[in-house]
Design a protein around this motif. Structure first.
Motif, PDB file in Angstrom:
ATOM      1  N   LEU A   1       0.850  -1.181   0.000  1.00  0.00           N
ATOM      2  CA  LEU A   1       0.000   0.000   0.000  1.00  0.00           C
ATOM      3  C   LEU A   1       0.889   1.235   0.000  1.00  0.00           C
ATOM      4  O   LEU A   1       1.915   1.277   0.685  1.00  0.00           O
ATOM      5  CB  LEU A   1      -0.882  -0.015   1.251  1.00  0.00           C
ATOM      6  N   VAL A   2       0.535   2.226  -0.775  1.00  0.00           N
ATOM      7  CA  VAL A   2       1.328   3.459  -0.828  1.00  0.00           C
ATOM      8  C   VAL A   2       1.246   4.153   0.529  1.00  0.00           C
ATOM      9  O   VAL A   2       0.141   4.431   1.021  1.00  0.00           O
ATOM     10  CB  VAL A   2       0.814   4.391  -1.944  1.00  0.00           C
ATOM     11  N   PRO A   3       2.389   4.417   1.185  1.00  0.00           N
ATOM     12  CA  PRO A   3       2.337   5.040   2.511  1.00  0.00           C
ATOM     13  C   PRO A   3       1.750   6.447   2.448  1.00  0.00           C
ATOM     14  O   PRO A   3       1.968   7.191   1.488  1.00  0.00           O
ATOM     15  CB  PRO A   3       3.810   5.046   2.949  1.00  0.00           C
ATOM     16  N   GLN A   4       1.001   6.808   3.494  1.00  0.00           N
ATOM     17  CA  GLN A   4       0.310   8.098   3.540  1.00  0.00           C
ATOM     18  C   GLN A   4       0.892   9.051   4.587  1.00  0.00           C
ATOM     19  O   GLN A   4       0.364  10.131   4.772  1.00  0.00           O
ATOM     20  CB  GLN A   4      -1.173   7.868   3.842  1.00  0.00           C
ATOM     21  N   GLY A   5       1.966   8.655   5.262  1.00  0.00           N
ATOM     22  CA  GLY A   5       2.524   9.500   6.301  1.00  0.00           C
ATOM     23  C   GLY A   5       2.196   8.971   7.683  1.00  0.00           C
ATOM     24  O   GLY A   5       1.750   7.836   7.845  1.00  0.00           O
ATOM     25  N   ASP A   6       2.418   9.799   8.687  1.00  0.00           N
ATOM     26  CA  ASP A   6       2.204   9.418  10.083  1.00  0.00           C
ATOM     27  C   ASP A   6       0.768   8.919  10.270  1.00  0.00           C
ATOM     28  O   ASP A   6      -0.189   9.681  10.091  1.00  0.00           O
ATOM     29  CB  ASP A   6       2.466  10.621  10.976  1.00  0.00           C
ATOM     30  N   PRO A   7       0.587   7.631  10.622  1.00  0.00           N
ATOM     31  CA  PRO A   7      -0.789   7.112  10.738  1.00  0.00           C
ATOM     32  C   PRO A   7      -1.606   7.813  11.807  1.00  0.00           C
ATOM     33  O   PRO A   7      -2.839   7.852  11.714  1.00  0.00           O
ATOM     34  CB  PRO A   7      -0.580   5.633  11.069  1.00  0.00           C
ATOM     35  N   ALA A   8      -0.955   8.359  12.837  1.00  0.00           N
ATOM     36  CA  ALA A   8      -1.698   9.056  13.881  1.00  0.00           C
ATOM     37  C   ALA A   8      -2.380  10.309  13.345  1.00  0.00           C
ATOM     38  O   ALA A   8      -3.361  10.790  13.931  1.00  0.00           O
ATOM     39  CB  ALA A   8      -0.764   9.427  15.033  1.00  0.00           C
ATOM     40  N   ARG A   9      -1.893  10.846  12.224  1.00  0.00           N
ATOM     41  CA  ARG A   9      -2.450  12.074  11.652  1.00  0.00           C
ATOM     42  C   ARG A   9      -3.309  11.805  10.409  1.00  0.00           C
ATOM     43  O   ARG A   9      -3.720  12.738   9.730  1.00  0.00           O
ATOM     44  CB  ARG A   9      -1.313  13.043  11.308  1.00  0.00           C
ATOM     45  N   GLN A  10      -3.556  10.539  10.126  1.00  0.00           N
ATOM     46  CA  GLN A  10      -4.347  10.173   8.958  1.00  0.00           C
ATOM     47  C   GLN A  10      -5.727   9.663   9.392  1.00  0.00           C
ATOM     48  O   GLN A  10      -5.889   9.135  10.486  1.00  0.00           O
ATOM     49  CB  GLN A  10      -3.645   9.058   8.170  1.00  0.00           C
ATOM     50  N   PRO A  11      -6.722   9.811   8.526  1.00  0.00           N
ATOM     51  CA  PRO A  11      -8.015   9.182   8.835  1.00  0.00           C
ATOM     52  C   PRO A  11      -7.857   7.673   8.798  1.00  0.00           C
ATOM     53  O   PRO A  11      -7.191   7.123   7.931  1.00  0.00           O
ATOM     54  CB  PRO A  11      -8.931   9.679   7.709  1.00  0.00           C
ATOM     55  N   MET A  12      -8.459   6.995   9.737  1.00  0.00           N
ATOM     56  CA  MET A  12      -8.389   5.541   9.813  1.00  0.00           C
ATOM     57  C   MET A  12      -9.749   5.033  10.262  1.00  0.00           C
ATOM     58  O   MET A  12     -10.109   5.121  11.438  1.00  0.00           O
ATOM     59  CB  MET A  12      -7.292   5.101  10.780  1.00  0.00           C
ATOM     60  N   ALA A  13     -10.520   4.543   9.306  1.00  0.00           N
ATOM     61  CA  ALA A  13     -11.849   3.999   9.574  1.00  0.00           C
ATOM     62  C   ALA A  13     -11.829   2.539   9.146  1.00  0.00           C
ATOM     63  O   ALA A  13     -11.694   2.234   7.959  1.00  0.00           O
ATOM     64  CB  ALA A  13     -12.910   4.775   8.820  1.00  0.00           C
ATOM     65  N   VAL A  14     -11.963   1.643  10.117  1.00  0.00           N
ATOM     66  CA  VAL A  14     -11.745   0.213   9.902  1.00  0.00           C
ATOM     67  C   VAL A  14     -13.083  -0.513   9.871  1.00  0.00           C
ATOM     68  O   VAL A  14     -13.930  -0.332  10.759  1.00  0.00           O
ATOM     69  CB  VAL A  14     -10.862  -0.370  11.024  1.00  0.00           C
ATOM     70  N   TYR A  15     -13.245  -1.368   8.855  1.00  0.00           N
ATOM     71  CA  TYR A  15     -14.425  -2.222   8.732  1.00  0.00           C
ATOM     72  C   TYR A  15     -14.003  -3.622   9.158  1.00  0.00           C
ATOM     73  O   TYR A  15     -13.208  -4.278   8.496  1.00  0.00           O
ATOM     74  CB  TYR A  15     -14.907  -2.212   7.293  1.00  0.00           C
ATOM     75  N   GLU A  16     -14.530  -4.074  10.319  1.00  0.00           N
ATOM     76  CA  GLU A  16     -14.145  -5.370  10.875  1.00  0.00           C
ATOM     77  C   GLU A  16     -15.030  -6.461  10.268  1.00  0.00           C
ATOM     78  O   GLU A  16     -16.263  -6.349  10.278  1.00  0.00           O
ATOM     79  CB  GLU A  16     -14.290  -5.352  12.398  1.00  0.00           C
ATOM     80  N   VAL A  17     -14.386  -7.517   9.755  1.00  0.00           N
ATOM     81  CA  VAL A  17     -15.088  -8.519   8.946  1.00  0.00           C
ATOM     82  C   VAL A  17     -14.745  -9.925   9.417  1.00  0.00           C
ATOM     83  O   VAL A  17     -13.576 -10.242   9.670  1.00  0.00           O
ATOM     84  CB  VAL A  17     -14.697  -8.372   7.461  1.00  0.00           C
ATOM     85  N   HIS A  18     -15.775 -10.771   9.503  1.00  0.00           N
ATOM     86  CA  HIS A  18     -15.583 -12.214   9.623  1.00  0.00           C
ATOM     87  C   HIS A  18     -15.771 -12.778   8.223  1.00  0.00           C
ATOM     88  O   HIS A  18     -16.858 -12.703   7.643  1.00  0.00           O
ATOM     89  CB  HIS A  18     -16.611 -12.805  10.593  1.00  0.00           C
ATOM     90  N   ALA A  19     -14.689 -13.339   7.669  1.00  0.00           N
ATOM     91  CA  ALA A  19     -14.680 -13.708   6.255  1.00  0.00           C
ATOM     92  C   ALA A  19     -15.779 -14.696   5.903  1.00  0.00           C
ATOM     93  O   ALA A  19     -16.323 -14.658   4.796  1.00  0.00           O
ATOM     94  CB  ALA A  19     -13.316 -14.280   5.874  1.00  0.00           C
ATOM     95  N   GLY A  20     -16.123 -15.576   6.824  1.00  0.00           N
ATOM     96  CA  GLY A  20     -17.064 -16.629   6.506  1.00  0.00           C
ATOM     97  C   GLY A  20     -18.524 -16.238   6.562  1.00  0.00           C
ATOM     98  O   GLY A  20     -19.385 -17.002   6.117  1.00  0.00           O
ATOM     99  N   SER A  21     -18.835 -15.053   7.100  1.00  0.00           N
ATOM    100  CA  SER A  21     -20.253 -14.722   7.280  1.00  0.00           C
ATOM    101  C   SER A  21     -20.608 -13.321   6.792  1.00  0.00           C
ATOM    102  O   SER A  21     -21.742 -12.889   6.988  1.00  0.00           O
ATOM    103  CB  SER A  21     -20.645 -14.860   8.757  1.00  0.00           C
ATOM    104  N   TRP A  22     -19.685 -12.615   6.175  1.00  0.00           N
ATOM    105  CA  TRP A  22     -20.040 -11.280   5.664  1.00  0.00           C
ATOM    106  C   TRP A  22     -21.137 -11.392   4.618  1.00  0.00           C
ATOM    107  O   TRP A  22     -22.153 -10.710   4.660  1.00  0.00           O
ATOM    108  CB  TRP A  22     -18.805 -10.600   5.069  1.00  0.00           C
ATOM    109  N   MET A  23     -20.930 -12.296   3.685  1.00  0.00           N
ATOM    110  CA  MET A  23     -21.937 -12.537   2.656  1.00  0.00           C
ATOM    111  C   MET A  23     -21.795 -13.974   2.183  1.00  0.00           C
ATOM    112  O   MET A  23     -20.675 -14.485   2.059  1.00  0.00           O
ATOM    113  CB  MET A  23     -21.761 -11.569   1.486  1.00  0.00           C
ATOM    114  N   HIS A  24     -22.898 -14.628   1.909  1.00  0.00           N
ATOM    115  CA  HIS A  24     -22.873 -15.977   1.367  1.00  0.00           C
ATOM    116  C   HIS A  24     -23.221 -15.945  -0.120  1.00  0.00           C
ATOM    117  O   HIS A  24     -23.925 -15.050  -0.589  1.00  0.00           O
ATOM    118  CB  HIS A  24     -23.835 -16.887   2.120  1.00  0.00           C
TER     119      HIS A  24
END
Length: 721
Positions: free
Chosen positions: A227-250
């Protein structure tokens, strides 16, 4: 039987599968009568040794299938008659030691940082012969053999060479190819047979419920483009989508999606929703799906249910091509007790502590890694590097850190062992986590470590060289629990728990925090996020919209478990897909749009993310209006950038003319309103603009009067910005 110079005891041990040094007896050897070759092939009718000079039969010196005969020259092949089926192959016992002296030295020292390439099963070409090199750490085993579909699962066929200085067993088996299924057969120190063991360092495994390891084509599992680095992660937007691979969609037949199918569907979804990262619940090999991956046995292999390892590697690359980071949950705290796994691996407490007061989790019925043992630390450090380097993932979220830090974690007062100073801190785990962070910083710059840590242990996100643990971010479990409990209250009673929403700011900048609404909050009878909200259906949705908006505007990076963005009504189950049909209903679709717009707002407004970990980025405007359950604060951008005013009304009562302070007079634009009709709200608000007069209030130079919709969050910025 033919005569042999092999000692009768050695013959007995070979045919009984008890010989601890098979290379001393099998293969080519010099004897007083000249060079001979010996091979143990139970079930073979006859064997010939084939050289450039021709073929010559070997004599059977034991009815169990031990053959011996003169060897005129090398190299040679063995021509084996399996009762009418003839096989030609090289002799595994004709090859010299495999691992180099430096590998052996580093393994013995516990400092080999690439054991995924060193141990396990790897297709290689030796002396022009293709096959697989197997290597295993089992220092207390009396004998170790590779068994598989290529040798009839007979442990007498391929006993391994012992490299005693490191407790390593190794063998090269010619003509075995990728895809072969195998395990290890071990005798414990007393000579008793153990249950067949899966390879701890296998890169591939059989799909559950099968438990075999699979020879992976490791050369084809190439690190994806980073992934292309974006700089100091503490100063970047970070919105995480937590996923269980087996049940997100069938997919078809109500089956979980494969890695390739997930790439086709999950990547555009995450991208379209504006999330910056996806975080997978552990995808490492685990025997029981109901553990969601948190009881892993294969610390080097992706779960096989979704496809081969190279497909997971390609999935990571596809996320990177879309500009999305990949986080893996990683579990170095404990492992399950399954007999085919790490438990008493060589007949001793090898990976775990021998004392159950240190080595067994009663909460989870799992063994605890002995992080005071250098080889065990090396195993886990190697696993972390493996995922970050060979699979190119961007971060590891370390699970259950609190359980690692304290020796008395969830234990009665008389069921734990103090550290060497008499304290409760687990010094070995602390040292391990510090070493982990240092190695990642050195070898994998730009990769992140995130801690799930639920206590007030100091310095979790301070650098290890400064006395901290070295994590980049820490889940703010306190914020999550406090605010969820507040939201579950009937709004009538929220005035009495006002501090639950404000207390997080007392310590918000003591660590670099991530605000999680994780899978743990929607399982085990806790219901769903929308189900936690009080009131009728309209109020439930309004509450959840306001709460998520409060979260996205609060200091700290964001994490939301799948389904939260569509107001999944049912409690999450790993056995079924999310209820995507809910998006046919306007309120569910509106909530999804709200999360998408929050991600856009969060990313586009520096005030909402650049100073997430800096107290200079936050100022309370209205802190103590408990009676009205109103909160207001400023998020401030660096270098005099555009501030954002956030106002939250957590009662189902519209408040008109609510006056509060702002930094400057003039127009203020309402850039976000969780009560907007497009989100399913009542569309109350301020018409997009409000004027601030030069009338000081709340310690600020100007003030404005707002219409606060019921159960809502507003965001305003100075006009012209």
């Amino acid at each position: 039987m033919a005569e042999t110079t092999l000692h009768p005891d050695a013959i007995r041990d070979l045919v009984e599968g008890r010989h601890g040094d098979p290379f001393a007896a099998l293969g080519p050897h010099a004897t007083p009568a000249g060079q001979v070759v010996r091979t143990l092939l139970p079930g073979a009718r006859s064997v010939e040794v084939v050289t450039r000079g021709g073929a010559r039969p070997l004599e059977k010196i034991h009815p169990a299938g031990l053959f011996e005969g003169p060897l005129a020259e090398q190299p040679y092949l063995l021509r084996i008659d399996w009762n009418g089926v003839v096989q030609e192959t090289e002799d595994p016992y004709a090859f010299p030691p495999l691992l180099g002296e430096m590998d052996i030295y580093l393994l013995a020292e516990g400092t080999h940082q690439d054991i995924g390439r060193c141990l396990g099963a790897h297709p290689v070409t030796l002396e022009g012969v293709r096959g697989v090199r197997f290597a295993l750490w089992a220092p207390n085993a009396r004998r170790a053999s590779v068994v598989g579909d290529f040798n009839g699962w007979d442990g007498r066929r391929h006993p391994m060479r012992r490299r005693i200085e490191a407790g390593i067993w190794e063998i090269f088996i010619p003509r075995v190819m990728p895809g072969a299924i195998y395990k290890f057969e071990l005798l414990d120190p007393n000579g008793s047979m153990l249950p067949l063991k899966a390879d701890p360092v296998a890169w591939q495994a059989e799909p559950a419920p099968a438990t075999g390891s699979v020879v992976a084509d490791t050369a084809n599992i190439r690190p994806p483009k980073p992934l292309v680095p974006q700089g100091d992660p503490a100063r970047q937007p970070m919105a995480v989508y937590e996923v269980h691979a087996g049940s997100w969609m069938h997919g078809d037949g109500n089956a979980p999606l494969s890695w390739e199918e997930l790439g086709d569907k999950l990547i555009p979804y995450v991208k379209g929703m504006g999330f910056t990262h996806v975080e997978f619940l552990p995808i490492m090999v685990h025997p029981f799906g109901g553990s969601w991956g948190y009881q892993p046995l294969g610390q080097f292999a992706p779960q096989a249910d979704f496809g081969p390892p190279e497909h997971f590697s390609r999935l990571v690359e596809r996320f990177h091509e879309a500009g999305i980071g990949v986080i893996l949950d990683w579990v170095p705290a404990h492992f399950p007790t399954d007999a085919h796994g790490l438990a008493r691996f060589d007949g001793t407490a090898l990976y775990e502590h021998a004392d159950p007061r240190e080595g067994f989790h009663h909460d989870w019925n799992t063994y605890i890694y002995n992080l005071g043992r250098r080889e065990v630390r090396n195993f886990l450090l190697g696993s972390a590097i493996h995922w970050l380097e060979h699979y190119g993932v961007d971060a590891l979220r370390v699970d259950a850190v609190a359980s690692m830090l304290y020796r008395d974690y969830s234990r009665p007062h008389d069921q734990w062992v103090p550290n060497i100073h008499g304290g409760r801190e687990n010094l070995e785990s602390i040292s391990f986590l510090q070493e982990l962070s240092r190695i990642i910083e050195q070898r994998c710059p730009g990769k992140l470590l995130i801690a799930e840590e639920s206590t007030a242990f100091p310095g979790v996100t301070r650098k290890a060289d400064e006395g901290g643990l070295g994590f980049d971010f820490k889940w703010n479990m306190g914020w999550m629990h406090d605010t969820l409990h507040y939201m579950e209250d009937d709004p009538v009673f929220r005035q009495y728990h006002h501090g639950s929403m404000t207390f997080g700011l007392v310590y918000a900048f003591s660590e670099r925090f991530m605000l999680p609404l994780s899978h743990d909050e929607v399982v085990h009878g806790k219901g769903s996020l929308i189900g936690k909200m009080p009131g009728d259906d309209w109020q439930k949705f309004a509450n959840l919209r306001a709460y998520l908006s409060f979260m996205w505007t609060h200091p700290g990076k964001k994490l939301l478990f799948m389904g939260g963005e569509i107001a999944q009504r049912r409690e999450w189950s790993h056995d079924r897909s999310l209820d995507w049909h809910l998006l046919d209903e306007p309120r569910h679709a509106g909530l999804q749009r709200l999360v998408r717009d929050l991600n856009r707002l969060y990313a586009e407004m520096p005030a909402l993310h650049v100073l997430d970990t800096d107290a200079a980025g936050f100022r309370w405007v209205v802190l103590d209006d408990a009676q009205n359950s109103v909160f207001a604060f400023l998020r401030q951008a660096p270098e005099g950038g555009v501030p954002a005013l956030v106002v939250v009304n957590m009662t189902p009562v519209t408040r008109s003319g609510y006056r509060l302070g702002v930094p400057s007079a003039g127009g203020w634009r309402e850039v976000f309103n969780s009560d907007a009709a497009i989100y399913g709200g009542a569309n109350h608000g301020n018409g997009g603009m409000v004027h601030a007069a030069a009338e000081p209030s709340h310690g600020l130079d100007a003030s404005l009067a707002l219409e606060l919709p019921a159960l809502s969050t507003l965001v305003l910025v100075p006009a012209g910005s």
